[in-house]
Enzyme design. Structure first.
Site, short mmCIF file in Angstrom:
data_model
loop_
_atom_site.label_atom_id
_atom_site.label_comp_id
_atom_site.label_asym_id
_atom_site.label_seq_id
_atom_site.Cartn_x
_atom_site.Cartn_y
_atom_site.Cartn_z
N LEU A 38 0.88 -1.17 0.00
CA LEU A 38 0.00 0.00 0.00
C LEU A 38 0.92 1.22 0.00
O LEU A 38 1.81 1.33 0.85
CB LEU A 38 -0.89 0.00 1.24
N ASP A 39 0.75 2.11 -0.97
CA ASP A 39 1.64 3.27 -1.11
C ASP A 39 1.81 4.01 0.21
O ASP A 39 0.86 4.12 0.99
CB ASP A 39 1.08 4.24 -2.15
#
Length: 299
Positions: A38-39
């Site tokens: 997840l960024d």
């Protein structure tokens, strides 16, 4: 020893690797891994596997995801989110009606070009590292599916919240960028919250602070989803075998048992033998074998 899946609520500004490091320290375990990056700028659900559950990666990562994102029109950035450098600007106004008319064009199966600043590898190197070095690489094109895409509300001038349900590998920031391109006004993703990853959602998630508090109270077990429960979304194969057959099965051999004819072929199934959960099995139509053993390891 606690083993299973911890549904972590990742805050913005923290990388997925940072979360793994924190979970290692909190649980005192080395075998820890996440089920999909997840960024750092995004927040939301990040399932973390601990212990033998790290073997579940292939059965948990390839699942549908759900997000709430904000798309901002008027500025496009090199990273396609609010952390990048502006590349293009426009004073054009995008109305709610314009956005509603465009969203259906981005639903269903489609091809998406991955952003330069992504964790995909080219020649063994991450694309974002090559991009920072100024190295030009051919951007990868992948098949994705967006079964649901809808407008939630307007949050400001040229700013809108949208809900996205999509397949693994979908870049929501690229989706926002491409929506802007379709309308003819530069755009970027200014906010992203992952509300669901497969069977894991916000309601069952824990912040790092909450996990630390549970540890102080010796209640970390409350945050761990057991391995068997984490696999509840897949079917099962229940076998009754003699001791010799069970030993063959647990050592990777193929076995035949009454009733196996009705099992789906080449499909991951929760495997039970004489009432005990053993792991993941598959049937080839003629026999069944354990492909991921999760039974109790020998000391």
């Amino acid at each position: 020893m606690l083993e299973g899946v911890v549904n972590v609520l990742k805050p913005p500004g923290m990388s997925s690797s940072d979360v793994v490091t924190d979970i290692r320290h909190i649980f005192g375990m080395k075998r820890v891994g996440h089920t999909g990056t997840l960024d750092p700028g995004a927040a939301g659900v990040l399932p973390i596997c601990i212990g033998r559950a790290t073997r579940l990666f292939d059965y948990l990562v390839d699942k549908e995801k759900e997000y709430i994102g904000e798309i901002t029109f008027g500025v496009a950035t090199d990273t396609q989110d609010s952390y990048g450098a502006p590349e293009e600007r426009s004073d054009a106004l995008v109305t709610e009606e314009m956005l509603r008319e465009t969203l259906p064009d981005f639903t269903g199966c489609q091809r998406q070009t991955a952003p330069l600043y992504s964790a995909l590898s080219v020649g063994g190197k991450k694309m974002y590292k090559l991009a920072r070095q100024g190295v030009e690489v051919e951007r990868k094109v992948r098949e994705i599916n967006v079964p649901e895409l809808s407008l939630i509300s307007q949050t400001g001038r040229n700013r809108y919240l949208i809900r996205i349900v999509c397949s693994r590998g979908t870049y929501v920031r690229t989706l926002c960028h491409d929506i802007g391109g379709s309308i003819g006004v530069p755009a970027h993703m200014s906010f992203l919250l992952r509300t669901r990853s497969g069977a894991f959602d916000l309601d069952g998630s824990f912040t790092i602070g909450e996990l630390k508090a549970l540890k102080e109270k010796d209640e970390l077990y409350m945050a761990v989803i057991p391995i068997e429960q984490a696999l509840a979304h897949i079917g099962e194969a229940r076998m009754t075998l003699n001791k010799k057959g069970e030993r063959f099965l647990t050592h990777g051999a193929e076995v035949v048992f009454p009733g196996m004819e009705g099992l789906p072929k080449d499909t991951p199934l929760r495997a039970y033998c004489n009432g005990k959960f053993l792991g993941i099995a598959k049937s080839n139509g003629e026999a069944v074998h354990i492909c991921t053993f999760l039974g109790q390891e020998e000391e």
